[in-house]
Design an enzyme around this catalytic site. Sequence first.
Site, mmCIF file in Angstrom:
data_model
loop_
_atom_site.group_PDB
_atom_site.id
_atom_site.type_symbol
_atom_site.label_atom_id
_atom_site.label_comp_id
_atom_site.label_asym_id
_atom_site.label_seq_id
_atom_site.Cartn_x
_atom_site.Cartn_y
_atom_site.Cartn_z
ATOM 1 N N ASP A 148 0.813 -1.216 0.000
ATOM 2 C CA ASP A 148 0.000 0.000 0.000
ATOM 3 C C ASP A 148 0.851 1.273 0.000
ATOM 4 O OD1 ASP A 148 -1.907 -1.924 0.486
ATOM 5 O OD2 ASP A 148 -2.880 -0.820 2.109
ATOM 6 N N HIS A 303 3.451 -2.577 3.212
ATOM 7 C CA HIS A 303 3.492 -1.240 2.604
ATOM 8 C C HIS A 303 4.724 -0.953 1.755
ATOM 9 C CE1 HIS A 303 0.453 -0.698 5.718
ATOM 10 N NE2 HIS A 303 0.016 0.322 5.020
HETATM 11 ZN ZN LIG Z 1 -2.682 3.193 3.121
#
Ligand SMILES: [Zn+2]
Length: 389
Positions: A148, A303
């Site tokens: 992400d 992430h």
């Molecule tokens: Zn995010």
Amino acid sequence: MRTIPLFTGVPVRALFLACLAGAAVAQDRTTEKGEAQITDPNQECTPYTYPPTASQLGNFPPIFTVASVLANDSEAIAMWNSISGKIPTNIEPKGLPNGSTIGVTNYNDTTDPDCWWTIHQCTTPKLAGLPNDISVVPEPRTLGYAFDDGPNCSHNAFYDFLASQNQQATFFYIGSNVMLWPLEAQRAFADGHEISAHTWSHHYMTSLSSEDAFAELWYSLKAIKVATGVTPTSWRPPYGDVDDRIRSIANALGLSTVVWAVDSRDWDFPTITQQAVDTDYQNLINNVTAGTYNTQGTIMLTHELNNFTMSEAVKWHSGLMSAFSHIVPIGVAYNKTQPYLETNFTQSNFSQYAAGQVGIKSSGAAPLIFGGMAPLLVASVAMLVGLFL
Ligand SMILES: [Zn+2]
Ligand SMILES: *[C@@H]1O[C@H](CO)[C@@H](O)[C@H](O)[C@H]1NC(C)=O
Ligand SMILES: *[C@@H]1O[C@H](CO)[C@@H](O)[C@H](O)[C@H]1NC(C)=O
Ligand SMILES: *[C@@H]1O[C@H](CO)[C@@H](O)[C@H](O)[C@H]1NC(C)=O
Ligand SMILES: *[C@@H]1O[C@H](CO)[C@@H](O)[C@H](O)[C@H]1NC(C)=O
Ligand SMILES: *[C@@H]1O[C@H](CO)[C@@H](O)[C@H](O)[C@H]1NC(C)=O
Ligand SMILES: *[C@@H]1O[C@H](CO)[C@@H](O)[C@H](O)[C@H]1NC(C)=O
Ligand SMILES: *[C@@H]1O[C@H](CO)[C@@H](O)[C@H](O)[C@H]1NC(C)=O
Ligand SMILES: *[C@@H]1O[C@H](CO)[C@@H](O)[C@H](O)[C@H]1NC(C)=O
Ligand SMILES: *[C@@H]1O[C@H](CO)[C@@H](O)[C@H](O)[C@H]1NC(C)=O
């Protein structure tokens, strides 16, 4: 922001002097391929101007501010008008865009009437006509591999690593980051990754008016389209913050909602320690080994946020590979061979990916974008010599 002219009449003597001065030279910051070759994170993160996206900034909300439909955006207005009648009006916005729950006083957490993920991680909508959120993958011992918050300006080392492993992933991109780093977004596409949306400005979606929530999705899709030429058909809500009102907006835009089942908590470093994140990765591996995923696989929240999160991903890739039977982009795990609205791009299905045919292919005359680590080119050449069944 400035453009650095390269290979375009820069006097040789100036390049030579720059060399002597130890300055960065011969970096092409005008193409995906050039940008992908920069290895110094500080140079990667020096802003550049890419005219095809820079010239469009006036058609987008301000970077990293909550999106609203622009008054002169007739396409967005027409789209909103065509879907707004399908969006429930009896589900109120909840709290503030920064996640504060100030003002949320009368929501019944026990019955969770709006299937608000933030309360009990509800993924089965209560409003009729909405598909369940994706939080796991159906294939046994399989990890739906996703990152992400990119594109991060300094992601070349990470993407080089993934390319070296012939590994594809799903990238949930923030529209504002795409407009800041369009060549980095192009690299994901060129490398054959699956690009998905993660809103325009990364705020709590359930706090927004329906029209602003629509704008957050709309402009993230537009940013990805302007930068890469394709339009995603899935999205992930920042912080997982979604309810049936927001799901219905996403669904009306043809987006499936993707959350996760396990959190690496990499995003919380340095508030939590590296050891804590390592323990999360190790526990996931232990659980695979213990048989937790023998009937269906899972999705872990990780992430492309900064050097720490990307370094953890690199560090744990081999361990995850040893434990899981397959690590694939989320769409691949669902045999979603058409990940974008543009039908001339197809993605491998699960068995194709498992057999080593990774990456996105264009079924058109030529790939939209050339460059990068070139699984596209490898795929084309391999096809020519008949390597694929
Ligand atoms: Zn995010
Ligand atoms: C909309 O207005 C902005 C200025 O507010 C301008 O930069 C942009 O080009 C306009 N877009 C269209 C499609 O007219
Ligand atoms: C969110 O914003 C509100 C209003 O500006 C502020 O009072 C609150 O402290 C903020 N909360 C967080 C968690 O940042
Ligand atoms: C929430 O709903 C349950 C079941 O209807 C009810 O028993 C409970 O009192 C409600 N809680 C609040 C705070 O309204
Ligand atoms: C591993 O499994 C245990 C027991 O089911 C669970 O509590 C834990 O959250 C899992 N951890 C990870 C990282 O999957
Ligand atoms: C990208 O990663 C670098 C290196 O960790 C970090 O300094 C930077 O803040 C990140 N950028 C964004 C937009 O997250
Ligand atoms: C993290 O930063 C170091 C130092 O700049 C760099 O050598 C390394 O490649 C980076 N790792 C990743 C995964 O970005
Ligand atoms: C994907 O295709 C495989 C066969 O290649 C099949 O076993 C699997 O059930 C399919 N998965 C889904 C979600 O349709
Ligand atoms: C996956 O693709 C192969 C090759 O096109 C095809 O034979 C197979 O039926 C596909 N599997 C599914 C589940 O669609
Ligand atoms: C794919 O289709 C889009 C329109 O949907 C078009 O703009 C693009 O040029 C096509 N690309 C290829 C490689 O065929």
